[in-house]
Design a protein around this motif. Structure first.
Motif, mmCIF file in Angstrom:
data_model
loop_
_atom_site.group_PDB
_atom_site.id
_atom_site.type_symbol
_atom_site.label_atom_id
_atom_site.label_comp_id
_atom_site.label_asym_id
_atom_site.label_seq_id
_atom_site.Cartn_x
_atom_site.Cartn_y
_atom_site.Cartn_z
ATOM 1 N N SER A 166 -4.268 -0.066 -15.437
ATOM 2 C CA SER A 166 -5.050 1.142 -15.151
ATOM 3 C C SER A 166 -4.224 2.402 -14.885
ATOM 4 C CB SER A 166 -6.017 0.888 -13.991
ATOM 5 O OG SER A 166 -5.319 0.424 -12.869
ATOM 6 N N VAL A 167 -2.947 2.236 -14.492
ATOM 7 C CA VAL A 167 -2.118 3.410 -14.171
ATOM 8 C C VAL A 167 -0.719 3.264 -14.792
ATOM 9 C CG1 VAL A 167 -1.212 4.871 -12.306
ATOM 10 C CG2 VAL A 167 -3.235 3.468 -11.885
ATOM 11 N N VAL A 168 -0.216 4.342 -15.361
ATOM 12 C CA VAL A 168 1.163 4.357 -15.860
ATOM 13 C C VAL A 168 1.921 5.485 -15.191
ATOM 14 C CG1 VAL A 168 2.658 4.712 -17.865
ATOM 15 C CG2 VAL A 168 0.552 3.468 -18.122
ATOM 16 N N THR A 169 3.113 5.192 -14.688
ATOM 17 C CA THR A 169 4.026 6.258 -14.296
ATOM 18 C C THR A 169 5.192 6.196 -15.278
ATOM 19 O OG1 THR A 169 5.318 4.914 -12.720
ATOM 20 C CG2 THR A 169 3.374 6.054 -11.853
ATOM 21 N N THR A 170 5.867 7.337 -15.481
ATOM 22 C CA THR A 170 7.021 7.327 -16.392
ATOM 23 C C THR A 170 8.197 7.974 -15.694
ATOM 24 O OG1 THR A 170 6.523 9.499 -17.360
ATOM 25 C CG2 THR A 170 5.510 7.567 -18.415
ATOM 26 N N GLY A 171 9.401 7.650 -16.170
ATOM 27 C CA GLY A 171 10.598 8.251 -15.595
ATOM 28 C C GLY A 171 11.663 8.490 -16.646
ATOM 29 N N ALA A 172 12.595 9.373 -16.305
ATOM 30 C CA ALA A 172 13.787 9.614 -17.114
ATOM 31 C C ALA A 172 13.484 10.137 -18.514
ATOM 32 C CB ALA A 172 14.643 8.347 -17.168
ATOM 33 N N GLY A 173 12.457 10.978 -18.629
ATOM 34 C CA GLY A 173 12.165 11.574 -19.930
ATOM 35 C C GLY A 173 10.774 12.165 -20.004
ATOM 36 N N ASN A 174 10.406 12.541 -21.242
ATOM 37 C CA ASN A 174 9.103 13.163 -21.508
ATOM 38 C C ASN A 174 8.194 12.148 -22.222
ATOM 39 O OD1 ASN A 174 6.977 14.617 -22.618
ATOM 40 N ND2 ASN A 174 8.229 16.420 -23.028
#
Ligand code: TUI
Length: 306
Positions: A90-98
């Motif tokens: 249900s949820v995505v977080t992202t890191g180190a980029g676009n």
């Protein structure tokens, strides 16, 4: 406590666990979600098949919402992005980029998308692209970091966007939580504090190093090649910084860090492993369950905020 983020994500407390590579696996993610926060599986550099397994194991342990963090430098990021949709996360977080190229697919699947940003410019770009919230992560954080501090980044991002902002970097107790709310955040993300959670599977040696750390015991490596990483000082960081200062080529430096996070997390090698941790490690003195941590933080914060 109700905020825009607890409403958006359907969680009891506005506390999100950082998506730490190797560290944030299913035991920790499920424990944080069961305790009323948002647990996160950190895909890190893992293959997509491993991430799928982790998602399935988390679902066996909790019926509450949880998320997956996609570290965008992972060569399998495209496959992981699809696994997240297939598994109904249900949820995505992202890191180190676009994360721009995955947004249409994730939004179409009804997934809440929350990128980590280290600048106002990226926060605004992400808002225009249609994300649900952003995590403004200060340089106090462990792991891969940006340049601005939490104290300066959070209010500037809050002023620049209309979507909710989650504060990260240097937060580990009710005081930090309350301060983040004063800066305009709707939730906090914590990493280092959760590394020493009872449910966290990292090697005991790693936990002991965090519990023994003092305020100025972290070091930033990799600044010269544009990938600054905060970790606790040890033999590895000393060697790395010596080589970096001497102008060693990227390949030589990379050789030193290859597999070093796994060495620390899995084997407990505190000498040559990478002990990623934030500057707040110096304040963390006790191993507790995720529920105990979250209850303590909320109790302290609520009394301060009154
Ligand atoms: O991603 C993190 N922290 C991480 S990732 C990681 S895995 C790793 N392992 C070994 C060596 C290096 C990394 C460990 N810690 N935090 C989120 C974060 N994202 N911090 C900063 C950023 C960021 C920085 C620049 C996000 C976007 C950005 O620019 C994007 C663009 O392309 O404009």
């Amino acid at each position: 406590m109700k905020t825009k983020i607890t409403e958006l994500l359907g969680i009891a407390y506005p506390i999100i666990q950082g998506g730490m590579a190797w560290v944030a696996e299913y035991h920790l993610a499920a424990a944080v979600s069961e305790a009323g926060g948002l647990g996160i599986i950190g895909a890190g550099g893992a293959p997509a098949s491993h991430v799928r397994e982790q998602i399935q194991k988390t679902k066996e342990l909790t019926k509450k919402p949880f998320g997956v963090n996609v570290m965008l430098m992972n060569p399998e990021a495209d496959e992981i992005a699809k696994v997240i949709v297939e598994e109904g996360v249900s949820v995505v977080t992202t890191g180190a980029g676009n994360p721009g190229k995955y947004l249409a697919m994730w939004k179409e699947a009804g997934i809440k998308v929350i990128p980590v940003v280290a600048s106002v410019a990226l926060a605004k770009m992400m808002e225009r692209a249609g994300v649900d919230a952003v995590i403004a992560e200060g340089t106090e954080s462990g792991g891969h970091i940006g340049a601005a501090t939490t104290m300066t980044l959070v209010p500037q991002v809050v002023d620049a966007v209309k979507i909710p902002v989650i504060a990260a970097g240097g937060i580990a107790d009710g005081r930090g939580f309350a301060a983040a709310m004063m800066l305009g955040a709707e939730a906090v993300q914590m990493g280092t504090r959760f590394v020493v959670a009872k449910e966290c599977i990292v090697h005991e040696n790693y936990k002991k190093k965090i519990l023994a750390a003092k305020d100025i015991d972290s070091e930033v490596t990799g600044t010269s090649h544009g990938h600054p990483v905060r970790q606790l000082r040890n033999n590895m960081t000393r060697e790395y910084l010596k080589l970096e200062k001497a102008g060693a080529p990227f390949e030589e430096l990379e050789h030193l860090t290859l597999g070093a996070l796994r060495k620390a997390v899995v084997e407990g090698d505190t000498v040559n492993g990478t002990l990623m941790a934030g500057q707040i490690a110096g304040m963390i003195k006790e191993e507790m369950t995720c529920a105990e941590m979250i209850q303590e933080i909320m109790k302290q914060a609520e009394s301060l905020l009154k």
